[in-house]
Design a protein around this motif. Sequence first.
Motif, mmCIF file in Angstrom:
data_model
loop_
_atom_site.group_PDB
_atom_site.id
_atom_site.type_symbol
_atom_site.label_atom_id
_atom_site.label_comp_id
_atom_site.label_asym_id
_atom_site.label_seq_id
_atom_site.Cartn_x
_atom_site.Cartn_y
_atom_site.Cartn_z
ATOM 1 N N THR A 1 0.837 -1.194 0.000
ATOM 2 C CA THR A 1 0.000 0.000 0.000
ATOM 3 C C THR A 1 0.876 1.249 0.000
ATOM 4 O OG1 THR A 1 -0.050 0.127 2.413
ATOM 5 C CG2 THR A 1 -1.766 -1.217 1.333
ATOM 6 N N ASP A 2 0.264 2.404 -0.288
ATOM 7 C CA ASP A 2 1.009 3.661 -0.227
ATOM 8 C C ASP A 2 1.618 3.865 1.155
ATOM 9 O OD1 ASP A 2 0.282 4.083 -2.813
ATOM 10 O OD2 ASP A 2 -1.151 5.699 -2.412
ATOM 11 N N GLU A 3 0.892 3.448 2.171
ATOM 12 C CA GLU A 3 1.394 3.597 3.536
ATOM 13 C C GLU A 3 2.658 2.767 3.747
ATOM 14 O OE1 GLU A 3 -0.157 3.069 8.174
ATOM 15 O OE2 GLU A 3 -1.385 2.336 6.512
ATOM 16 N N VAL A 4 2.665 1.541 3.234
ATOM 17 C CA VAL A 4 3.836 0.676 3.351
ATOM 18 C C VAL A 4 5.010 1.272 2.590
ATOM 19 C CG1 VAL A 4 4.799 -1.567 2.695
ATOM 20 C CG2 VAL A 4 2.545 -1.447 3.777
ATOM 21 N N VAL A 5 4.773 1.711 1.352
ATOM 22 C CA VAL A 5 5.830 2.299 0.530
ATOM 23 C C VAL A 5 6.415 3.536 1.200
ATOM 24 C CG1 VAL A 5 6.305 3.477 -1.653
ATOM 25 C CG2 VAL A 5 4.940 1.376 -1.643
ATOM 26 N N ASN A 6 5.565 4.403 1.716
ATOM 27 C CA ASN A 6 6.051 5.613 2.382
ATOM 28 C C ASN A 6 6.844 5.292 3.638
ATOM 29 O OD1 ASN A 6 5.163 7.645 0.636
ATOM 30 N ND2 ASN A 6 3.096 7.590 1.476
ATOM 31 N N SER A 7 6.409 4.277 4.375
ATOM 32 C CA SER A 7 7.125 3.920 5.602
ATOM 33 C C SER A 7 8.512 3.382 5.277
ATOM 34 C CB SER A 7 6.325 2.889 6.410
ATOM 35 O OG SER A 7 6.295 1.633 5.761
ATOM 36 N N ILE A 8 8.636 2.614 4.181
ATOM 37 C CA ILE A 8 9.945 2.110 3.775
ATOM 38 C C ILE A 8 10.832 3.264 3.338
ATOM 39 C CG2 ILE A 8 11.175 0.652 2.124
ATOM 40 C CD1 ILE A 8 8.704 -1.174 2.075
ATOM 41 N N SER A 9 10.264 4.193 2.558
ATOM 42 C CA SER A 9 11.019 5.362 2.122
ATOM 43 C C SER A 9 11.529 6.157 3.329
ATOM 44 C CB SER A 9 10.152 6.256 1.232
ATOM 45 O OG SER A 9 10.870 7.385 0.786
ATOM 46 N N ASP A 10 10.669 6.345 4.315
ATOM 47 C CA ASP A 10 11.057 7.093 5.514
ATOM 48 C C ASP A 10 12.222 6.417 6.230
ATOM 49 O OD1 ASP A 10 9.125 8.995 5.062
ATOM 50 O OD2 ASP A 10 7.679 8.169 6.489
ATOM 51 N N ARG A 11 12.233 5.092 6.247
ATOM 52 C CA ARG A 11 13.321 4.380 6.913
ATOM 53 C C ARG A 11 14.642 4.569 6.169
ATOM 54 N NH1 ARG A 11 11.471 0.349 10.586
ATOM 55 N NH2 ARG A 11 13.657 -0.155 11.009
ATOM 56 N N TYR A 12 14.576 4.586 4.842
ATOM 57 C CA TYR A 12 15.800 4.836 4.072
ATOM 58 C C TYR A 12 16.319 6.251 4.314
ATOM 59 C CZ TYR A 12 16.120 0.465 1.510
ATOM 60 O OH TYR A 12 16.305 -0.856 1.180
ATOM 61 N N LEU A 13 15.416 7.207 4.385
ATOM 62 C CA LEU A 13 15.817 8.587 4.665
ATOM 63 C C LEU A 13 16.422 8.702 6.060
ATOM 64 C CD1 LEU A 13 12.737 10.441 3.134
ATOM 65 C CD2 LEU A 13 15.055 10.368 2.193
ATOM 66 N N GLU A 14 15.842 7.967 7.003
ATOM 67 C CA GLU A 14 16.365 7.964 8.373
ATOM 68 C C GLU A 14 17.776 7.396 8.398
ATOM 69 O OE1 GLU A 14 15.405 5.915 12.748
ATOM 70 O OE2 GLU A 14 14.143 5.454 11.000
ATOM 71 N N LEU A 15 17.978 6.304 7.675
ATOM 72 C CA LEU A 15 19.301 5.706 7.664
ATOM 73 C C LEU A 15 20.326 6.645 7.045
ATOM 74 C CD1 LEU A 15 20.401 2.157 7.365
ATOM 75 C CD2 LEU A 15 21.536 3.793 5.889
ATOM 76 N N TYR A 16 19.940 7.294 5.946
ATOM 77 C CA TYR A 16 20.871 8.237 5.317
ATOM 78 C C TYR A 16 21.308 9.310 6.309
ATOM 79 C CZ TYR A 16 22.944 11.619 2.178
ATOM 80 O OH TYR A 16 23.840 12.485 1.587
ATOM 81 N N GLU A 17 20.339 9.881 6.992
ATOM 82 C CA GLU A 17 20.655 10.957 7.936
ATOM 83 C C GLU A 17 21.506 10.440 9.093
ATOM 84 O OE1 GLU A 17 18.384 14.537 10.390
ATOM 85 O OE2 GLU A 17 17.318 13.359 8.885
ATOM 86 N N LYS A 18 21.203 9.245 9.556
ATOM 87 C CA LYS A 18 21.972 8.691 10.667
ATOM 88 C C LYS A 18 23.399 8.360 10.256
ATOM 89 C CE LYS A 18 22.444 7.245 14.888
ATOM 90 N NZ LYS A 18 22.445 8.209 15.993
ATOM 91 N N VAL A 19 23.568 7.796 9.067
ATOM 92 C CA VAL A 19 24.894 7.382 8.606
ATOM 93 C C VAL A 19 25.763 8.581 8.226
ATOM 94 C CG1 VAL A 19 26.109 6.171 6.751
ATOM 95 C CG2 VAL A 19 24.185 5.081 7.897
ATOM 96 N N THR A 20 25.148 9.591 7.615
ATOM 97 C CA THR A 20 25.938 10.725 7.109
ATOM 98 C C THR A 20 25.953 11.916 8.056
ATOM 99 O OG1 THR A 20 24.075 11.764 5.944
ATOM 100 C CG2 THR A 20 25.341 10.064 4.748
ATOM 101 N N GLY A 21 24.978 11.998 8.954
ATOM 102 C CA GLY A 21 24.909 13.148 9.851
ATOM 103 C C GLY A 21 24.192 14.341 9.272
ATOM 104 N N GLU A 22 23.558 14.156 8.120
ATOM 105 C CA GLU A 22 22.829 15.268 7.498
ATOM 106 C C GLU A 22 21.627 14.732 6.731
ATOM 107 O OE1 GLU A 22 25.538 15.802 3.484
ATOM 108 O OE2 GLU A 22 26.337 16.562 5.379
ATOM 109 N N PRO A 23 20.572 15.538 6.606
ATOM 110 C CA PRO A 23 19.397 15.062 5.864
ATOM 111 C C PRO A 23 19.697 14.962 4.370
ATOM 112 C CG PRO A 23 19.121 17.362 6.476
ATOM 113 C CD PRO A 23 20.381 16.897 7.147
ATOM 114 N N LEU A 24 18.976 14.089 3.707
ATOM 115 C CA LEU A 24 19.147 13.932 2.266
ATOM 116 C C LEU A 24 18.607 15.151 1.536
ATOM 117 C CD1 LEU A 24 19.943 11.776 0.038
ATOM 118 C CD2 LEU A 24 17.501 11.324 -0.142
ATOM 119 N N ASP A 25 19.391 15.653 0.594
ATOM 120 C CA ASP A 25 18.925 16.709 -0.300
ATOM 121 C C ASP A 25 18.110 16.018 -1.392
ATOM 122 O OD1 ASP A 25 18.489 18.955 -1.798
ATOM 123 O OD2 ASP A 25 20.564 19.168 -2.494
ATOM 124 N N LYS A 26 16.821 15.914 -1.175
ATOM 125 C CA LYS A 26 15.978 15.095 -2.034
ATOM 126 C C LYS A 26 15.956 15.591 -3.469
ATOM 127 C CE LYS A 26 12.788 13.909 1.738
ATOM 128 N NZ LYS A 26 11.379 14.035 2.200
#
Length: 313
Positions: A267-292
């Motif tokens: 569902t859209d909810e599932v897809v968005n939740s997965i996307s959010d987790r990838y964005l979270e990992l990027y920010e955690k690993v790099t120390g900065e938010p993704l420039d989307k």
Amino acid sequence: MNALKETNFTFSNQTGFYRGKVRDIYYFGNRMAMVASDRISAFDVILPKAIPYKGQVLNQIATRNLEATSDICPNWLEATPDPNVAIGITCETYPVEMVIRGYLAGHAWREYRDGKRSVCGVELPDGLKENDKLPQPIITPTTKAHEGHDEDISRGQIIAKGLVSEAEYLQLENYTKRLFERGTELAKERGLILVDTKYEFGKLDGTIYLIDEIHTPDSSRYFYLEGYEERQQKGEPQKQLSKEFVRQWLIANGFQGKDGQKIPEMTDEVVNSISDRYLELYEKVTGEPLDKQDYSQVNERIKNSIIKGINKQ
């Protein structure tokens, strides 16, 4: 929702094309352009919906980590001209993936839980719990399958079958251990534990190169360092950043990539939740938010970046 599911370009000087589970690869003689799409796979199956920003996250984390480990092992990367594109040299790929584990998690835990005490020829002691730190990191290689499932394989089998010569395999093991040590250090700086990961290698003109991505959420598993010991003592699940949550969602919904099993609805909810987790990992690993990235003209932008990147000598 905007996402890059695939590309279908034709370039005048193109010499080949390969579509993997996640990447579209365009060959130009001894160089290549790798497009990190937003496709997602689990249990060696490509899931039906793409995940916004996933490809950008993978590509940019991989670039950072290839640059941060280039003193340990030569790597294939020459340039990253676009959020989803990496350009580099084309190598002859070794037919094995070098998986290294510092903790008993994921596939290795499931094997251990089911009674196995030898994983890829490596003996494990009795009495371990899920997510325990191993006495020392272990290398558990797999075959590299273009289609279907990768299979566990031991060092002895790899050498006996002639997949890799003994001398070269020992060098792959050495690189794998040193890269994992560096990855562990980089993760610790960000408050993370690098639990396990995989490396792929290739050879060109007698030199071994690290290829593909490294230390990304698709190729690696991370735990949060803070609270790890407490959760482990209490027998609680570890807080983690990796693709394991996607696998767990699939398992909970009756899918493990086996014949006859149906992929659950994304569902859209599932897809968005997965996307959010990838964005979270990027920010955690790099120390900065993704420039989307802007998806409005994504195909044209990627095509132009490949043309400029390949033609730039």
